[in-house]
Design a protein around this motif. Structure first.
Motif, PDB file in Angstrom:
ATOM      1  N   GLU A 168       0.805  -1.213   0.000  1.00 48.22           N
ATOM      2  CA  GLU A 168       0.000   0.000   0.000  1.00 48.22           C
ATOM      3  C   GLU A 168       0.842   1.269   0.000  1.00 48.22           C
ATOM      4  O   GLU A 168       0.510   2.246  -0.672  1.00 48.22           O
ATOM      5  N   LYS A 172       0.231   3.937  -2.950  1.00 53.47           N
ATOM      6  CA  LYS A 172      -0.422   5.191  -2.578  1.00 53.47           C
ATOM      7  C   LYS A 172       0.481   6.381  -2.886  1.00 53.47           C
ATOM      8  O   LYS A 172       0.007   7.439  -3.329  1.00 53.47           O
ATOM      9  N   SER A 176      -0.352   9.395  -5.532  1.00 60.92           N
ATOM     10  CA  SER A 176      -0.251  10.801  -5.140  1.00 60.92           C
ATOM     11  C   SER A 176       0.616  11.586  -6.121  1.00 60.92           C
ATOM     12  O   SER A 176       0.273  12.706  -6.510  1.00 60.92           O
ATOM     13  N   ASP A 205      -8.315   1.169  -0.541  1.00 65.37           N
ATOM     14  CA  ASP A 205      -9.612   1.815  -0.364  1.00 65.37           C
ATOM     15  C   ASP A 205     -10.070   2.365  -1.713  1.00 65.37           C
ATOM     16  O   ASP A 205      -9.629   3.433  -2.139  1.00 65.37           O
ATOM     17  N   GLU A 207     -12.914   3.591  -2.883  1.00 68.10           N
ATOM     18  CA  GLU A 207     -13.669   4.848  -2.906  1.00 68.10           C
ATOM     19  C   GLU A 207     -12.760   6.047  -2.643  1.00 68.10           C
ATOM     20  O   GLU A 207     -12.875   7.086  -3.304  1.00 68.10           O
ATOM     21  N   LYS A 208     -11.821   5.897  -1.741  1.00 70.47           N
ATOM     22  CA  LYS A 208     -10.940   7.007  -1.374  1.00 70.47           C
ATOM     23  C   LYS A 208      -9.934   7.329  -2.471  1.00 70.47           C
ATOM     24  O   LYS A 208      -9.598   8.505  -2.695  1.00 70.47           O
ATOM     25  N   LEU A 209      -9.451   6.330  -3.160  1.00 72.09           N
ATOM     26  CA  LEU A 209      -8.367   6.530  -4.127  1.00 72.09           C
ATOM     27  C   LEU A 209      -8.857   6.779  -5.553  1.00 72.09           C
ATOM     28  O   LEU A 209      -8.109   7.290  -6.386  1.00 72.09           O
ATOM     29  N   THR A 210     -10.079   6.417  -5.859  1.00 71.66           N
ATOM     30  CA  THR A 210     -10.593   6.550  -7.227  1.00 71.66           C
ATOM     31  C   THR A 210     -10.901   8.005  -7.559  1.00 71.66           C
ATOM     32  O   THR A 210     -11.490   8.738  -6.761  1.00 71.66           O
ATOM     33  N   THR A 211     -10.483   8.426  -8.751  1.00 70.86           N
ATOM     34  CA  THR A 211     -10.814   9.745  -9.292  1.00 70.86           C
ATOM     35  C   THR A 211     -11.257   9.551 -10.738  1.00 70.86           C
ATOM     36  O   THR A 211     -11.356   8.423 -11.229  1.00 70.86           O
TER      37      THR A 211
END
Length: 623
Positions: A168, A172, A176, A205, A207-211
């Motif tokens: 992760e 992550k 970023s 996660d 939902e948190k990481l998707t754009t």
């Protein structure tokens, strides 16, 4: 004439740039990021040379690979008076050559002003750059190289695909970087870029990481081969459809500028190289200026090898050599060269033409695919990633099981590496492990050989790739922490073994052998065959499977293998009976292979169309 903003002048704030600043700029005064000005500051009177790994311009390669016809340097500067001079290098340059007559005089100012320098390309130029001589502090704004080119720019839709399994922190961080430096850059790539993360561990996660442009795909554990193939399918089926896919490992550090330059390179490739693979170099994560591989190839003895020698990219002569190096003719003609998937960009058109990868979980998937597609390869200074060291990542389940099995599968399925003798490599690895009392790891080689002989139906069955790899990890030699290792040694009578007495020099050392001793070791496999002995004493050796300290191990009863980086080790005990059992098993396996060889080869060859098809892979991945 059309022009393309090709490469930003790169300065970064991270551990590598602090430790190896001359990858970016060689200077007599510090280069710092000024938070008040939000700009990079050349802090004081001095010389600042940007003819470096990241900030030189590879003019010879650009002229070869693209429709480039000219180059310019764009600078935005403010502060003290300065002079900007062009530099260049030919094939023999050991330092940047100054072009005193091609320069810009920068007047002192309190505001940023734009300057442009037309870059001259003397005959024989390999790369160009620039040097700034300042009278005081000078601030750099938006600075970049421009490539003038003769043909319209190509439409490019680039996908970055990475597959991850419970790493992760790495993934992550890279997400970023993509968000900050690519999608928010305001550059053309931001509108033509998507990142697909295939999460084989299902730990991210979503939902948190998707754009809008970053997509997380929870997935079963299908290894790197399955994850990257999923990425290829996503790239082919997204809207808009990708034109190119960049495959990148998860456990790497990358400069987003490398991705931007890859995208820009794709826009101006000439017809000869339009379907080439762009291969990023592997740099050492811990020794940031050390380049290990910049494309690889399969040797005749069946091993993976880098096509270039190792280089130090803070040395100017190595930067030049990196650009001028021609892969030897025997490697090019063998058709056994590949680009590893720690950073490899390929056209979707090539994937559609050649099919998808083999479902081999990990190891050899990228090599097989590169050899199968037979593309041109593009390499260039400034394109690459930092990856953890080989000694950090050594895993017998990978090197003895996966590599043994997958190279044989690939060769029999798609004709991979026809000049490589993987059976000779199998024999050598078994003998090497036996000589070092690595009985578990020798058995992994045989497990791999026997699973290969079960045919394509076995390895390609859903779930089997993960199961066999997990089994190999379960069956490999187990390492224990140093404190437990010392206690284990004392428990079997090796009371003079103390970790405090061990250092890397001892671990990596060997002893000379006479001709007679060498002949005896060859005939007896370290006194386990024909002339059999129980051995006496112990030796300390590296855990790495390819290490062979023949003089140190001969005649010993115990071998203590050390993984010094991870502070682990194991004690191997000579077992002449187990040696005989493994040798017998190998002999029986060879006999069986000879009996089924023709049928087995035919079955593997016939399976090619199925296991590389979109239909098979969608079923395999439950898409």
């Amino acid at each position: 004439m059309p022009a393309l903003k090709f490469a930003n002048i790169l300065l970064e704030q991270n551990e590598r740039s602090m430790s190896y600043p001359s990858l970016y700029c060689k200077s007599t005064e510090p280069v710092i990021f000024n938070k008040n000005e939000q700009a990079w500051e050349l802090s004081g009177q001095g010389d600042f040379d940007f003819t470096t790994y990241f900030n030189s311009l590879s003019v010879e390669k650009l002229m070869r690979y693209t429709n480039a016809e000219g180059f310019r340097l764009h600078l935005e500067l403010k502060g003290s008076a300065a002079k900007v001079l062009q530099t260049y290098a030919d094939a023999f340059a050991s330092h940047p050559i100054l072009m005193e007559d091609n320069c810009i005089e920068v007047a002192p100012s309190d505001d940023f002003y734009e300057y442009e320098l037309d870059i001259q390309v003397p005959n024989g130029s390999v790369l160009t750059g620039f040097k700034i001589e300042t009278t005081g502090s000078l601030f750099l704004g938006n600075c970049y190289y421009i490539v003038n080119h003769s043909s319209p720019q190509k439409n490019v839709e680039l996908v970055l695909a990475t597959t991850t399994f419970k790493k992760e922190s790495f993934i992550k961080h890279n997400i970023s970087l993509v968000n900050q430096s690519i999608l928010s850059s305001g550059e053309d790539i931001a509108n033509h870029f998507n990142m697909h993360v295939v999460d084989n561990g299902r730990t991210l996660d979503v939902e948190k990481l998707t754009t809008e442009h970053i997509h997380i795909h929870p997935n079963n554990n299908v290894g790197g081969a399955g994850g990257f193939t999923y990425g290829m399918i996503l790239a082919m089926e997204q809207q808009p459809k990708a034109t190119h896919i960049l495959l990148m490992d998860d456990d790497v550090a990358v400069s987003p500028e490398s991705i931007k330059r890859t995208y820009n390179l794709l826009k101006i490739l000439n017809d000869e190289y339009k379907n080439a693979f762009i291969s990023g170099a592997m740099l050492n994560y811990e020794v940031g200026d050390e380049q290990w591989e910049d494309t690889g190839y399969m040797t005749e003895r069946g091993t993976f090898a880098p096509a270039k020698p190792g280089l130090r990219l803070t040395k100017f002569e190595d930067i030049v050599y990196n650009e001028t190096f021609w892969v030897p003719k025997e490697i090019r003609k063998s058709g056994q060269r590949y680009a590893a998937w720690w950073y490899c960009c390929m056209p979707i058109e090539v994937i559609e033409k050649n099919g998808l990868p083999l479902p081999v979980f990990v190891r050899c998937d990228d090599a097989e695919y590169g050899v199968r597609c037979k593309p041109h390869f593009i390499t260039m200074n400034g394109l690459g990633i930092w990856h953890m060291s080989f000694h950090v990542r050594y895993n017998a389940a990978v090197e003895r099981y996966q590599t043994t099995r997958n190279t044989l599968i690939a060769q029999h399925t798609t004709g991979f590496a026809p000049h490589s003798d993987f059976f000779a490599e199998l024999r050598n690895n078994i003998r090497l492990e036996l000589k070092k009392f690595g009985y578990e790891n020798a058995e992994l080689c045989l497990d791999a050989f026997e699973d290969f002989m079960k045919g394509p139906e076995f390895y390609s069955a859903q779930g089997m790739a993960e199961k066999t790899f997990m089994d190999a990890n379960k069956n490999k030699e187990k390492l224990i922490p140093f404190d437990q290792l010392e206690k284990a040694a004392h428990a079997i009578g090796l009371t003079d073994f103390h970790i405090r007495d061990i250092d890397r020099q001892l671990i990596d050392s060997d002893k000379p052998r006479t001709f007679i001793q060498r002949a005896s070791d060859l005939i007896t496999d370290n006194n386990q065959h024909r002339i059999v002995s129980d051995g006496e004493g112990y030796a300390v050796i590296p855990v790495l499977g390819w290490a062979y300290p023949a003089g140190a191990i001969r005649g010993k009863k115990y071998l203590i293998v050390i993984d010094w980086y991870n502070r682990m080790g194991a004690i191997r005990t000579r077992d002449n009976n187990r040696y005989s059992v493994i040798k017998r098993r190998y002999k029986e396996d060879l006999k069986k292979y000879k009996q089924i060889k023709n049928d087995l080869s035919a079955r593997y060859s016939q399976s090619r169309e199925t296991v590389t098809s979109l239909e098979y892979w969608k079923s395999y991945l439950n898409i």
